[in-house]
Design an enzyme around this catalytic site. Sequence first.
Site, mmCIF file in Angstrom:
data_model
loop_
_atom_site.group_PDB
_atom_site.id
_atom_site.type_symbol
_atom_site.label_atom_id
_atom_site.label_comp_id
_atom_site.label_asym_id
_atom_site.label_seq_id
_atom_site.Cartn_x
_atom_site.Cartn_y
_atom_site.Cartn_z
ATOM 1 C CB CYS A 1 -1.053 -0.080 1.169
ATOM 2 S SG CYS A 1 -2.209 -1.460 1.020
HETATM 3 N N1 NAD Z 1 -2.336 -6.592 1.857
HETATM 4 C C1 NAD Z 1 -2.751 -5.585 2.729
HETATM 5 O O1 NAD Z 1 -2.515 -5.402 3.921
HETATM 6 C C2 NAD Z 1 -3.596 -4.418 1.947
HETATM 7 C C3 NAD Z 1 -4.336 -3.409 2.803
HETATM 8 C C4 NAD Z 1 -5.174 -2.673 2.474
HETATM 9 C C5 NAD Z 1 -5.602 -2.821 1.131
HETATM 10 N N2 NAD Z 1 -4.914 -3.567 0.195
HETATM 11 C C6 NAD Z 1 -5.401 -3.641 -1.107
HETATM 12 O O2 NAD Z 1 -6.075 -4.840 -1.527
HETATM 13 C C7 NAD Z 1 -5.808 -5.249 -2.672
HETATM 14 C C8 NAD Z 1 -5.250 -6.612 -2.727
HETATM 15 O O3 NAD Z 1 -4.359 -6.766 -1.806
HETATM 16 P P1 NAD Z 1 -3.674 -8.261 -1.432
HETATM 17 O O4 NAD Z 1 -2.716 -7.954 -0.449
HETATM 18 O O5 NAD Z 1 -5.219 -8.926 -0.931
HETATM 19 O O6 NAD Z 1 -3.194 -8.884 -2.767
HETATM 20 P P2 NAD Z 1 -2.672 -10.276 -2.746
HETATM 21 O O7 NAD Z 1 -1.808 -10.482 -4.003
HETATM 22 O O8 NAD Z 1 -2.341 -10.966 -1.422
HETATM 23 O O9 NAD Z 1 -3.947 -11.036 -3.351
HETATM 24 C C9 NAD Z 1 -4.765 -10.815 -4.534
HETATM 25 C C10 NAD Z 1 -5.461 -12.249 -5.208
HETATM 26 O O10 NAD Z 1 -6.108 -11.870 -6.428
HETATM 27 C C11 NAD Z 1 -5.844 -12.782 -7.027
HETATM 28 N N3 NAD Z 1 -6.129 -12.616 -8.437
HETATM 29 C C12 NAD Z 1 -5.114 -11.865 -9.349
HETATM 30 N N4 NAD Z 1 -5.970 -11.534 -10.406
HETATM 31 C C13 NAD Z 1 -7.191 -11.999 -10.241
HETATM 32 C C14 NAD Z 1 -8.268 -12.291 -11.162
HETATM 33 N N5 NAD Z 1 -8.250 -11.822 -12.487
HETATM 34 N N6 NAD Z 1 -9.378 -13.017 -10.672
HETATM 35 C C15 NAD Z 1 -9.323 -13.640 -9.435
HETATM 36 N N7 NAD Z 1 -8.312 -13.446 -8.790
HETATM 37 C C16 NAD Z 1 -7.171 -12.682 -8.880
HETATM 38 C C17 NAD Z 1 -4.294 -13.401 -6.883
HETATM 39 O O11 NAD Z 1 -4.069 -14.597 -7.214
HETATM 40 C C18 NAD Z 1 -4.201 -13.407 -5.516
HETATM 41 O O12 NAD Z 1 -4.471 -14.484 -4.799
HETATM 42 C C19 NAD Z 1 -4.920 -4.254 -3.416
HETATM 43 O O13 NAD Z 1 -5.531 -3.375 -4.120
HETATM 44 C C20 NAD Z 1 -4.247 -3.648 -2.040
HETATM 45 O O14 NAD Z 1 -3.374 -2.401 -2.499
HETATM 46 C C21 NAD Z 1 -3.991 -4.569 0.617
#
Ligand code: NAD
Length: 436
Positions: free
Chosen positions: A270
């Site tokens: 983030c």
């Molecule tokens: N990790 C954090 O602490 C956090 C906190 C706040 C916001 N976010 C936001 O949340 C969002 C997700 O982050 P995350 O950390 O969970 O990411 P991540 O990479 O852990 O998980 C994303 C998942 O989406 C899947 N994916 C990718 N393309 C796809 C598709 N077309 N269809 C279905 N699944 C698909 C991936 O395989 C993966 O499992 C981002 O925008 C991030 O900025 C993350």
Amino acid sequence: MDLSEKIKAKDARIGVVGLGYVGLPLLLEFIETGFYCTGFDIDDKKIETIRKKETYIKHIPETRISPAVETGRLHVTTDFSELSAVDCIIVAVPTPLDKHQQPDLSYITNTSKTISKHIQKGQLVVLESSTYPGTTMEVMRPILEGSGLKYPDDFYLAFSPEREDPNNPTYTTKTIPKVVGANDSLSRKYATALYDQVIVKTVPVSSSQAAEATKLLENIFRSVNIALVNEMKMILDRMDIDVWEVIEAASTKPFGFMPFYPGPGLGGHCIPIDPFYLTYKAKEFDMPTRFIELAGEINTDMPYYVVQKTMDALNSREKSVKGSSVLILGAAYKKDIDDLRESPTLKLIEIFEDKGAHVDYSDPFIPVLPRVRKYDFDKKSVELTEKTLSSYDAVIISTAHSSFDYDFIVENSDLIIDTRNATKNIVKNREKIVKA
Ligand SMILES: NC(=O)c1ccc[n+]([C@@H]2O[C@H](COP(=O)([O-])OP(=O)(O)OC[C@H]3O[C@@H](n4cnc5c(N)ncnc54)[C@H](O)[C@@H]3O)[C@@H](O)[C@H]2O)c1
């Protein structure tokens, strides 16, 4: 039945697309509250792991996944045609930057295209991925409308940013209030009803754009304040004043100050990324984002500062960085987690190797460095023994995992570069420690 009534009765089926650090804990919250859910991901390995009732995220134990699978409340799949059978679709896919530091919305557009093939009249779609204001309405909406269904008459659309703080013992998905924004009253009503079931407090705002901007403000606030203490660290270091002592003292002020801490650089999905999303969108409005970019510059420079401090310390021991061996402690971007996305340790490895050092790392949660967005290092975590520690010219504390034995590390290393104040309570051998 009205969708919010169906949600309140827990009769609505919830689909979560993207089962990563955000999607998986959220899905489990819905299940533990009594919903039947479907989890979607393109990653077969994640789907198989859940089906085996196992976990792939350190702080999400198998004891949460097993009952969800066994009771039949959790069904996971790579078959996106099953989207047509859910009532609410929550999207939590990655939003990284491309190699030109521009927003990469391909995950959102691909997911939206997939949803548009299966979307049904009356479904609610909520985007959770961090992104710039306008993504939900300008990027997602037209793709979903490619299905022939129209917003807001045929389907509902909202944005609700995630505030997950992995491994935070005080706040979990359930106890962190959640902002929900939509541009029509029914989408707002349904999305609020949805999160009201699992989150302690839902905060509705008047548009998806306001909700998108809220998330960016929160992360930019952190980036700017971290840059400020990083700058203070460098100034005070020249004056031979310990920034950590100063922050601790300033924190005793009961109002108007909140502590932020310096470090070797920003990490995680983030804070290093989201400011660039706003900068990108602001250009469309002829608005510069000088303050935000300045913070980015200072934070980006931090690994170089740590390397410079290491080189100075080696120099005073009549050693050069070229040909020395360096051990970096911690590969995760934050202590006690197993996530190394954008971790400053990776940048440190790159800079030290470019300068001719031999670099190893040690991290109890990351036994092997996986391939990530910018890097593909072939390295395995080194075990911390007397023999290994004493064999390095410099040991750098990049991530201060609680499980590291700092007394043992200081006692057995020649030179410790501490970027996290992890050695603050060590009394013996302080002459070996350099703060950076
Ligand atoms: N990790 C954090 O602490 C956090 C906190 C706040 C916001 N976010 C936001 O949340 C969002 C997700 O982050 P995350 O950390 O969970 O990411 P991540 O990479 O852990 O998980 C994303 C998942 O989406 C899947 N994916 C990718 N393309 C796809 C598709 N077309 N269809 C279905 N699944 C698909 C991936 O395989 C993966 O499992 C981002 O925008 C991030 O900025 C993350």
